[in-house]
Design a protein around this motif. Structure first.
Motif, PDB file in Angstrom:
ATOM      1  N   PHE A   1       0.722  -0.995   0.015  1.00 34.52           N
ATOM      2  CA  PHE A   1      -0.204  -0.360  -0.175  1.00 34.52           C
ATOM      3  C   PHE A   1       0.512   1.403  -0.501  1.00 34.52           C
ATOM      4  O   PHE A   1       1.844   0.847   1.259  1.00 34.52           O
ATOM      5  CB  PHE A   1      -0.809   0.136   1.698  1.00 34.52           C
ATOM      6  CG  PHE A   1      -1.709  -1.295   1.401  1.00 34.52           C
ATOM      7  CD1 PHE A   1      -2.296  -0.989   0.028  1.00 34.52           C
ATOM      8  CD2 PHE A   1      -1.732  -2.443   2.222  1.00 34.52           C
ATOM      9  CE1 PHE A   1      -3.769  -2.441   0.275  1.00 34.52           C
ATOM     10  CE2 PHE A   1      -2.589  -3.156   2.016  1.00 34.52           C
ATOM     11  CZ  PHE A   1      -3.598  -3.342   1.064  1.00 34.52           C
ATOM     12  N   VAL A   2       0.619   1.899  -0.808  1.00 33.66           N
ATOM     13  CA  VAL A   2       1.531   3.626  -0.606  1.00 33.66           C
ATOM     14  C   VAL A   2       0.690   4.629  -0.727  1.00 33.66           C
ATOM     15  O   VAL A   2      -0.452   4.800  -1.578  1.00 33.66           O
ATOM     16  CB  VAL A   2       2.536   3.547  -1.727  1.00 33.66           C
ATOM     17  CG1 VAL A   2       2.582   4.940  -2.594  1.00 33.66           C
ATOM     18  CG2 VAL A   2       3.333   2.558  -2.382  1.00 33.66           C
ATOM     19  N   ALA A   3       0.374   5.641   0.247  1.00 33.14           N
ATOM     20  CA  ALA A   3      -0.335   6.803   0.886  1.00 33.14           C
ATOM     21  C   ALA A   3      -0.010   7.758   0.661  1.00 33.14           C
ATOM     22  O   ALA A   3       1.014   8.112   1.465  1.00 33.14           O
ATOM     23  CB  ALA A   3      -1.411   5.465   1.289  1.00 33.14           C
TER      24      ALA A   3
ATOM     25  N   CYS B   1      -3.108   5.694  -3.324  1.00 38.03           N
ATOM     26  CA  CYS B   1      -3.731   6.905  -3.010  1.00 38.03           C
ATOM     27  C   CYS B   1      -3.454   7.745  -2.605  1.00 38.03           C
ATOM     28  O   CYS B   1      -2.569   7.768  -1.322  1.00 38.03           O
ATOM     29  CB  CYS B   1      -5.296   6.766  -2.367  1.00 38.03           C
ATOM     30  SG  CYS B   1      -6.049   7.324  -2.183  1.00 38.03           S
ATOM     31  N   GLY B   2      -2.961   8.911  -3.540  1.00 37.18           N
ATOM     32  CA  GLY B   2      -2.966  10.209  -3.020  1.00 37.18           C
ATOM     33  C   GLY B   2      -2.915  11.272  -4.595  1.00 37.18           C
ATOM     34  O   GLY B   2      -3.267  10.894  -5.085  1.00 37.18           O
ATOM     35  N   PRO B   3      -1.758  12.630  -3.700  1.00 35.53           N
ATOM     36  CA  PRO B   3      -1.318  13.056  -4.662  1.00 35.53           C
ATOM     37  C   PRO B   3      -1.380  12.352  -6.506  1.00 35.53           C
ATOM     38  O   PRO B   3      -0.062  11.760  -6.563  1.00 35.53           O
ATOM     39  CB  PRO B   3      -0.357  14.077  -4.331  1.00 35.53           C
ATOM     40  CG  PRO B   3      -0.081  13.718  -3.082  1.00 35.53           C
ATOM     41  CD  PRO B   3      -0.445  12.058  -2.817  1.00 35.53           C
ATOM     42  N   ASN B   4      -1.782  13.638  -7.529  1.00 33.46           N
ATOM     43  CA  ASN B   4      -1.448  12.612  -8.727  1.00 33.46           C
ATOM     44  C   ASN B   4       0.515  12.954  -8.874  1.00 33.46           C
ATOM     45  O   ASN B   4       0.016  12.021  -9.514  1.00 33.46           O
ATOM     46  CB  ASN B   4      -1.787  14.266  -9.987  1.00 33.46           C
ATOM     47  CG  ASN B   4      -3.493  14.179  -9.463  1.00 33.46           C
ATOM     48  OD1 ASN B   4      -3.852  13.265  -8.890  1.00 33.46           O
ATOM     49  ND2 ASN B   4      -4.002  15.405  -9.832  1.00 33.46           N
TER      50      ASN B   4
ATOM     51  N   ILE C   1      -6.798   3.459   2.237  1.00 34.33           N
ATOM     52  CA  ILE C   1      -5.875   2.512   2.036  1.00 34.33           C
ATOM     53  C   ILE C   1      -6.187   1.218   3.685  1.00 34.33           C
ATOM     54  O   ILE C   1      -5.600   0.211   4.583  1.00 34.33           O
ATOM     55  CB  ILE C   1      -4.395   3.243   2.531  1.00 34.33           C
ATOM     56  CG1 ILE C   1      -4.496   3.312   1.056  1.00 34.33           C
ATOM     57  CG2 ILE C   1      -3.407   1.761   2.552  1.00 34.33           C
ATOM     58  CD1 ILE C   1      -4.067   2.365  -0.058  1.00 34.33           C
ATOM     59  N   MET C   2      -6.550   2.200   5.143  1.00 30.23           N
ATOM     60  CA  MET C   2      -6.676   1.779   6.367  1.00 30.23           C
ATOM     61  C   MET C   2      -7.866   0.356   6.167  1.00 30.23           C
ATOM     62  O   MET C   2      -7.796  -0.086   7.095  1.00 30.23           O
ATOM     63  CB  MET C   2      -7.393   3.401   7.220  1.00 30.23           C
ATOM     64  CG  MET C   2      -6.490   3.910   7.561  1.00 30.23           C
ATOM     65  SD  MET C   2      -5.360   3.022   8.681  1.00 30.23           S
ATOM     66  CE  MET C   2      -6.099   2.733  10.215  1.00 30.23           C
ATOM     67  N   THR C   3      -8.762   0.388   5.537  1.00 25.63           N
ATOM     68  CA  THR C   3     -10.269  -0.705   5.139  1.00 25.63           C
ATOM     69  C   THR C   3      -8.980  -1.176   4.467  1.00 25.63           C
ATOM     70  O   THR C   3      -9.547  -2.878   5.262  1.00 25.63           O
ATOM     71  CB  THR C   3     -11.224   0.358   4.531  1.00 25.63           C
ATOM     72  OG1 THR C   3     -10.382   0.195   3.393  1.00 25.63           O
ATOM     73  CG2 THR C   3     -12.333   1.197   5.310  1.00 25.63           C
TER      74      THR C   3
END
Ligand code: FES
Length: 322
Positions: A115-117, A195-198, A125-127
């Motif tokens: 996972f990359v946040a 999930c994060g900035p572009n 990502i937490m779920t």
């Protein structure tokens, strides 16, 4: 349960600061009824009292049925949704929301998960992490955030030792997360969820060329390229609507959705940026130029549907299920 078509009426039952500029908003049925189930990666479309419609990821354990908790980061340069939530959303307010939707589904058959946040991207990502723990699956997390004070779930994640690697911009000077190095030790069968900035997402796409495309999964907050630029990159084409028997020309500066709107044909839509998947439409014939950020590579290759607010045609004509 208070329910309107596929939508819900929920009450804000709690609002908590989780980190600097990060709020957790807990939503429950006003009568305490159980809520529709959700899976890791799901989000809610929430109609805010100020008229804005926003999408927020659900961050609590997906085995819970009595509540949804969404994480909302304050975006100082955003369009006002997060500012409203941070300044005005209070316990007791009733909100219209969608049922849970999921464009960031966790494949349960992966051998392991990376996972990359980035920033508030930690919320879906937490779920996923909670699912991995509950199902005894191997996972690890790289979490890039400006400082420990801004890191949501910092204490809970710190308890997982080497499974979690934080990257704090405040402690690394000008040096950003080294994405190329991060991807060098990805194992066979390991799926990456980001999930994060572009900028973070694009860096992963750039450096993940050695990995199978179907093992990469992204959830965007905003379209990396302005929609106008996307539209300019493509030419004109025609669409035939199989159900209604009508045909239209789509010029280079209009999307399929724009053309349908202009002719009074209503198709559900929300973000109009290729993010939320609301306007997904089945395709019977023709070759699609996929320009969205919602479909997976497998779905694109299958070519059975398209996101008509941004995607276009490679062929001269598309036949759509409308
Ligand atoms: S309206 Fe959101 S993807 Fe098309």
């Amino acid at each position: 349960m208070a329910k309107m078509n596929d939508s819900l009426v929920l009450q804000v039952s709690d609002v908590q600061a989780e980190a600097r500029d990060v709020l957790l908003v807990e939503l429950r049925d006003p009568q305490g009824a159980p809520l529709p189930a959700f899976e890791p990666g799901a989000h809610l479309e929430i109609s805010l009292p100020n008229g804005m419609v926003r999408h927020y990821s659900i961050t609590n354990d997906s085995r819970e049925r009595e509540r949804y908790v969404v994480g909302v980061g304050r975006a100082p340069n955003g369009r006002g949704g997060s500012t409203f939530v941070h300044q005005a959303l209070r316990r007791g307010i009733t909100l219209n929301t969608s049922a849970p939707r999921n464009n960031f589904r966790l494949r349960t058959d992966a051998r392991s998960y990376l996972f990359v946040a980035g920033g508030i991207g930690i919320t879906p990502i937490m779920t996923m992490i909670q699912w991995c723990i509950a199902n005894q699956r191997h996972w690890r997390l790289v979490y890039a955030v400006r400082s420990p004070q801004r890191a949501a779930f910092y204490e809970a994640l710190s308890a997982h030792g080497k499974s979690v690697r934080f990257h704090f911009d405040s402690q690394c000077g000008r040096e950003g997360l080294n994405v190329r190095q991060m991807l060098t030790d990805v194992q066979d069968g390991e799926h990456i969820y980001c999930c994060g900035p572009n900028g973070l997402m694009e860096a992963i796409r750039t450096h993940a060329g050695h990995l199978p495309a179907e093992n990469l999964h992204f959830e965007y907050f905003a379209a990396p390229m302005p929609v106008a630029d996307v539209a300019d990159s493509a030419g004109a084409f025609d669409i035939d609507l199989r159900k209604s028997g009508r045909s239209f020309h789509v010029p280079p500066d209009k999307s399929i959705l724009d053309v349908l709107d202009a002719h009074g044909i209503s198709v559900p839509s929300s973000c109009r940026e290729g993010l939320c998947r609301t306007c997904e439409t089945a395709v019977f014939e023709g070759e699609v130029e996929h320009l969205d950020y919602a479909l997976s590579q497998e779905e694109r290759d299958a070519g059975r549907s398209m996101i008509i607010c941004v995607s276009r045609a490679r062929s001269a004509r598309l036949v759509l299920d409308l």
